[in-house]
Design an enzyme around this catalytic site. Structure first.
Site, PDB file in Angstrom:
ATOM      1  N   ASN A  15       0.990  -1.098   0.175  1.00 14.62           N
ATOM      2  CA  ASN A  15       0.126   0.135  -0.126  1.00 14.62           C
ATOM      3  C   ASN A  15       0.860   1.324  -0.169  1.00 14.62           C
ATOM      4  OD1 ASN A  15      -2.383   1.480   2.099  1.00 14.62           O
ATOM      5  ND2 ASN A  15      -2.508   1.702   0.077  1.00 14.62           N
ATOM      6  N   ARG A  18       1.827   0.905  -5.810  1.00 13.55           N
ATOM      7  CA  ARG A  18       0.562   0.938  -6.650  1.00 13.55           C
ATOM      8  C   ARG A  18      -0.788   1.129  -6.489  1.00 13.55           C
ATOM      9  NH1 ARG A  18       2.022  -5.417  -7.979  1.00 13.55           N
ATOM     10  NH2 ARG A  18       2.257  -5.072  -5.837  1.00 13.55           N
ATOM     11  N   SER A  19      -1.068   0.833  -5.205  1.00 16.00           N
ATOM     12  CA  SER A  19      -2.711   0.889  -4.772  1.00 16.00           C
ATOM     13  C   SER A  19      -2.730   2.430  -4.345  1.00 16.00           C
ATOM     14  CB  SER A  19      -2.849   0.025  -3.683  1.00 16.00           C
ATOM     15  OG  SER A  19      -2.087  -0.023  -2.441  1.00 16.00           O
TER      16      SER A  19
HETATM   17  C1  WE7 Z   1       8.139  -4.586  -1.040  1.00 10.52           C
HETATM   18  C2  WE7 Z   1       7.327  -4.263  -2.259  1.00 10.52           C
HETATM   19  C3  WE7 Z   1       6.749  -3.432  -2.477  1.00 10.52           C
HETATM   20  C4  WE7 Z   1       8.502  -5.992  -2.600  1.00 10.52           C
HETATM   21  N1  WE7 Z   1       6.399  -2.211  -1.456  1.00 10.52           N
HETATM   22  N2  WE7 Z   1       7.858  -3.833   0.256  1.00 10.52           N
HETATM   23 CL1  WE7 Z   1      10.477  -6.106   2.122  1.00 10.52          CL
HETATM   24  C5  WE7 Z   1       8.962  -6.405   2.172  1.00 10.52           C
HETATM   25  C6  WE7 Z   1       8.363  -7.603   2.994  1.00 10.52           C
HETATM   26  C7  WE7 Z   1       7.055  -7.727   2.956  1.00 10.52           C
HETATM   27  C8  WE7 Z   1       6.141  -6.917   2.573  1.00 10.52           C
HETATM   28  C9  WE7 Z   1       6.591  -5.571   2.054  1.00 10.52           C
HETATM   29 CL2  WE7 Z   1       5.564  -4.559   1.514  1.00 10.52          CL
HETATM   30  C10 WE7 Z   1       7.909  -5.269   1.852  1.00 10.52           C
HETATM   31  C11 WE7 Z   1       8.288  -3.951   1.237  1.00 10.52           C
HETATM   32  C12 WE7 Z   1       7.047  -2.678  -0.146  1.00 10.52           C
HETATM   33  N3  WE7 Z   1       5.927  -2.918  -3.558  1.00 10.52           N
HETATM   34  N4  WE7 Z   1       7.766  -5.136  -3.014  1.00 10.52           N
HETATM   35  N5  WE7 Z   1       8.635  -5.772  -1.142  1.00 10.52           N
HETATM   36  C13 WE7 Z   1       8.798  -7.578  -2.954  1.00 10.52           C
HETATM   37  C14 WE7 Z   1       9.096  -7.515  -4.372  1.00 10.52           C
HETATM   38  C15 WE7 Z   1       9.583  -8.764  -4.998  1.00 10.52           C
HETATM   39  C16 WE7 Z   1       9.917  -9.705  -4.171  1.00 10.52           C
HETATM   40  C17 WE7 Z   1      10.156  -9.448  -2.717  1.00 10.52           C
HETATM   41  C18 WE7 Z   1       9.381  -8.440  -2.323  1.00 10.52           C
HETATM   42  C19 WE7 Z   1       9.493  -8.184  -0.515  1.00 10.52           C
END
Ligand code: WE7
Length: 161
Positions: A15, A18-19
């Site tokens: 969140n 993109r959202s």
């Molecule tokens: C993201 C993300 C995104 C990835 N926004 N994060 Cl280090 C992590 C771990 C769990 C949940 C979140 Cl939300 C986050 C930080 C924030 N759009 N995309 N992480 C992402 C993308 C590809 C493979 C692995 C992850 C963690």
């Protein structure tokens, strides 16, 4: 003429990327159509990771370029709740991982919200229905692509009603 109020929730992993862009774009589009007061629009995460954080700076820059950041200036990341599934008419995910998380996190015993992958409404059928995670992007290009896909998809959804 007044209409039945409707509500839409946009969901992605954190969140923050993109959202919030989808929330701001949808609010902009319904305003343009004179329907701002008919819609309750919000966004949320499947994960807890970014709770309380503002939109990603690169997403903020993208929204400012398109003059839609005002719609999510106060937004802070939150996780979707079971109540959201009965509060909102429509819940949109961005990719297949979001869609499986949304189905898994749904309250047992049914819910009001219809779940959709937002990109299914993209009028450009040459585009993948997935709106890719721009988190590891190194420039503005990926965020612009998110914005363009989201804009076509939200317009397509509104036209389908
Ligand atoms: C993201 C993300 C995104 C990835 N926004 N994060 Cl280090 C992590 C771990 C769990 C949940 C979140 Cl939300 C986050 C930080 C924030 N759009 N995309 N992480 C992402 C993308 C590809 C493979 C692995 C992850 C963690």
């Amino acid at each position: 003429m007044s209409v039945v109020p409707r509500s839409a929730l946009f969901v992605c992993l954190g969140n923050i990327c993109r959202s919030p862009i989808a929330e701001a774009t949808f609010k902009h589009l319904v305003s343009e159509r004179g329907q701002a007061n008919d819609w309750d629009v919000d966004s949320a995460a499947t994960s807890r990771y970014e709770i309380g954080n503002p939109p990603d700076p690169r997403g903020q820059a993208c929204m400012k370029r398109h003059d839609i950041f005002k719609h999510v200036e106060k937004h802070r990341a939150r996780q979707i709740t079971k109540d959201d599934y009965n509060k909102f008419d429509y819940i949109f995910g961005m990719d297949d991982s979001n869609m499986s998380d949304l189905k898994r996190m749904a309250p047992s015993g049914g819910h009001k919200a219809k779940l959709f992958k937002l990109g299914e409404f993209d009028s450009d059928k040459s585009c993948e229905s997935t709106i890719e995670d721009p988190y590891y992007a190194t420039g503005d290009k990926e965020f612009e692509e998110v914005y363009e896909q989201v804009k076509r998809s939200c317009s397509g959804f509104l036209d389908s009603l």
